[in-house]
Design a protein around this motif. Structure first.
Motif, PDB file in Angstrom:
ATOM      1  N   ILE A  46       0.884  -1.305  -0.010  1.00 25.87           N
ATOM      2  CA  ILE A  46       0.077   0.001  -0.065  1.00 25.87           C
ATOM      3  C   ILE A  46       0.887   1.178   0.097  1.00 25.87           C
ATOM      4  O   ILE A  46       1.905   1.254   0.717  1.00 25.87           O
ATOM      5  N   THR A  47       0.562   2.103  -0.832  1.00 29.69           N
ATOM      6  CA  THR A  47       1.256   3.415  -0.995  1.00 29.69           C
ATOM      7  C   THR A  47       0.483   4.664  -0.394  1.00 29.69           C
ATOM      8  O   THR A  47      -0.812   4.715  -0.705  1.00 29.69           O
ATOM      9  N   LEU A  48       1.201   5.352   0.649  1.00 31.24           N
ATOM     10  CA  LEU A  48       0.216   6.353   1.264  1.00 31.24           C
ATOM     11  C   LEU A  48       0.970   7.643   1.356  1.00 31.24           C
ATOM     12  O   LEU A  48       2.180   7.765   1.161  1.00 31.24           O
ATOM     13  N   ARG A  49       0.317   8.773   1.401  1.00 31.04           N
ATOM     14  CA  ARG A  49       1.027   9.912   1.853  1.00 31.04           C
ATOM     15  C   ARG A  49       0.647  10.252   3.162  1.00 31.04           C
ATOM     16  O   ARG A  49      -0.637  10.251   3.588  1.00 31.04           O
ATOM     17  N   ILE A  50       1.472  10.666   3.891  1.00 30.95           N
ATOM     18  CA  ILE A  50       1.286  10.868   5.437  1.00 30.95           C
ATOM     19  C   ILE A  50       1.303  12.362   5.819  1.00 30.95           C
ATOM     20  O   ILE A  50       2.032  13.114   5.140  1.00 30.95           O
ATOM     21  N   SER A  51       0.455  12.859   6.650  1.00 30.17           N
ATOM     22  CA  SER A  51       0.252  14.075   6.958  1.00 30.17           C
ATOM     23  C   SER A  51       0.530  14.264   8.539  1.00 30.17           C
ATOM     24  O   SER A  51      -0.720  13.844   9.143  1.00 30.17           O
ATOM     25  N   PRO A  52       1.758  14.653   8.984  1.00 29.54           N
ATOM     26  CA  PRO A  52       1.879  14.596  10.340  1.00 29.54           C
ATOM     27  C   PRO A  52       1.113  15.694  11.236  1.00 29.54           C
ATOM     28  O   PRO A  52       0.780  16.752  10.481  1.00 29.54           O
ATOM     29  N   ASN A  53       0.981  15.933  12.381  1.00 24.85           N
ATOM     30  CA  ASN A  53       0.553  16.986  13.048  1.00 24.85           C
ATOM     31  C   ASN A  53      -0.937  17.492  12.862  1.00 24.85           C
ATOM     32  O   ASN A  53      -1.182  18.550  12.718  1.00 24.85           O
ATOM     33  N   ALA A  54      -1.411  16.451  12.362  1.00 24.43           N
ATOM     34  CA  ALA A  54      -3.233  16.728  12.286  1.00 24.43           C
ATOM     35  C   ALA A  54      -3.917  16.729  13.632  1.00 24.43           C
ATOM     36  O   ALA A  54      -3.409  16.420  14.525  1.00 24.43           O
ATOM     37  N   SER A  55      -4.995  17.095  13.366  1.00 21.57           N
ATOM     38  CA  SER A  55      -5.989  17.339  14.522  1.00 21.57           C
ATOM     39  C   SER A  55      -6.322  15.888  14.934  1.00 21.57           C
ATOM     40  O   SER A  55      -6.962  15.799  16.120  1.00 21.57           O
ATOM     41  N   LYS A  56      -6.632  15.033  14.120  1.00 19.64           N
ATOM     42  CA  LYS A  56      -7.107  13.757  14.426  1.00 19.64           C
ATOM     43  C   LYS A  56      -6.546  12.869  13.537  1.00 19.64           C
ATOM     44  O   LYS A  56      -6.114  13.090  12.199  1.00 19.64           O
ATOM     45  N   ASN A  57      -6.732  11.559  13.952  1.00 20.23           N
ATOM     46  CA  ASN A  57      -6.138  10.223  12.926  1.00 20.23           C
ATOM     47  C   ASN A  57      -7.258   9.890  11.775  1.00 20.23           C
ATOM     48  O   ASN A  57      -8.444   9.735  12.297  1.00 20.23           O
ATOM     49  N   GLU A  58      -6.698   9.962  10.549  1.00 14.89           N
ATOM     50  CA  GLU A  58      -7.931   9.683   9.543  1.00 14.89           C
ATOM     51  C   GLU A  58      -7.325   9.333   8.489  1.00 14.89           C
ATOM     52  O   GLU A  58      -6.038   9.784   7.942  1.00 14.89           O
ATOM     53  N   ILE A  59      -8.230   8.529   7.586  1.00 16.23           N
ATOM     54  CA  ILE A  59      -7.804   8.220   6.151  1.00 16.23           C
ATOM     55  C   ILE A  59      -8.603   8.863   5.369  1.00 16.23           C
ATOM     56  O   ILE A  59      -9.881   8.891   5.295  1.00 16.23           O
ATOM     57  N   ILE A  60      -7.841   9.869   4.367  1.00 21.60           N
ATOM     58  CA  ILE A  60      -8.868  10.313   3.428  1.00 21.60           C
ATOM     59  C   ILE A  60      -8.257  10.088   1.979  1.00 21.60           C
ATOM     60  O   ILE A  60      -7.094   9.727   1.839  1.00 21.60           O
ATOM     61  N   LYS A  61      -8.990  10.326   0.891  1.00 25.12           N
ATOM     62  CA  LYS A  61      -8.667  10.203  -0.433  1.00 25.12           C
ATOM     63  C   LYS A  61      -8.505  11.504  -1.005  1.00 25.12           C
ATOM     64  O   LYS A  61      -9.093  12.408  -0.985  1.00 25.12           O
ATOM     65  N   THR A  62      -7.306  11.729  -1.732  1.00 23.01           N
ATOM     66  CA  THR A  62      -7.007  12.944  -2.443  1.00 23.01           C
ATOM     67  C   THR A  62      -7.170  12.588  -3.801  1.00 23.01           C
ATOM     68  O   THR A  62      -7.238  11.620  -4.085  1.00 23.01           O
TER      69      THR A  62
END
Length: 100
Positions: free
Chosen positions: A11-27
């Motif tokens: 699985i290939t993902l883009r990670i966004s640290p320092n978010a307000s909550k943990n979640e998975i979204i589709k860009t």
């Protein structure tokens, strides 16, 4: 994004640290994992989060690429066909709905 191998799923993902909550979204191009952890702790936090979401042990995850990058490639080691299908279904629901 998601592909089968003889060892499990990649699985290939883009990670966004320092978010307000943990979640998975589709860009437009990626599945993006927003994680509350700081960048230095993000790899471990992503594995913990995905482990809970996919109901797979943390030890089944191997970071193949992107140790210091926001773009990461993980191998989810499993030969359980039903587990692979569950993960694919989960990812497809994120792709179709935009997020979980």
């Amino acid at each position: 994004m998601l592909r089968d191998t003889k060892d499990g799923l990649i699985i290939t993902l883009r990670i966004s640290p320092n978010a307000s909550k943990n979640e998975i979204i589709k860009t437009d191009e990626f599945l993006k994992v927003k994680i509350t952890a700081q960048p230095v702790d993000a790899n471990k936090a992503v594995i913990e989060f995905l482990s809970k979401q996919f109901k797979v042990p943390k030890s089944s995850f191997e970071l193949l690429k992107g140790h210091t990058s926001k773009d990461k490639t993980f191998l989810i080691k499993t030969d359980d066909v039903s587990k692979i299908n569950e993960i694919k279904s989960f990812v497809n629901s994120v792709v179709n709905n935009g997020k979980i």
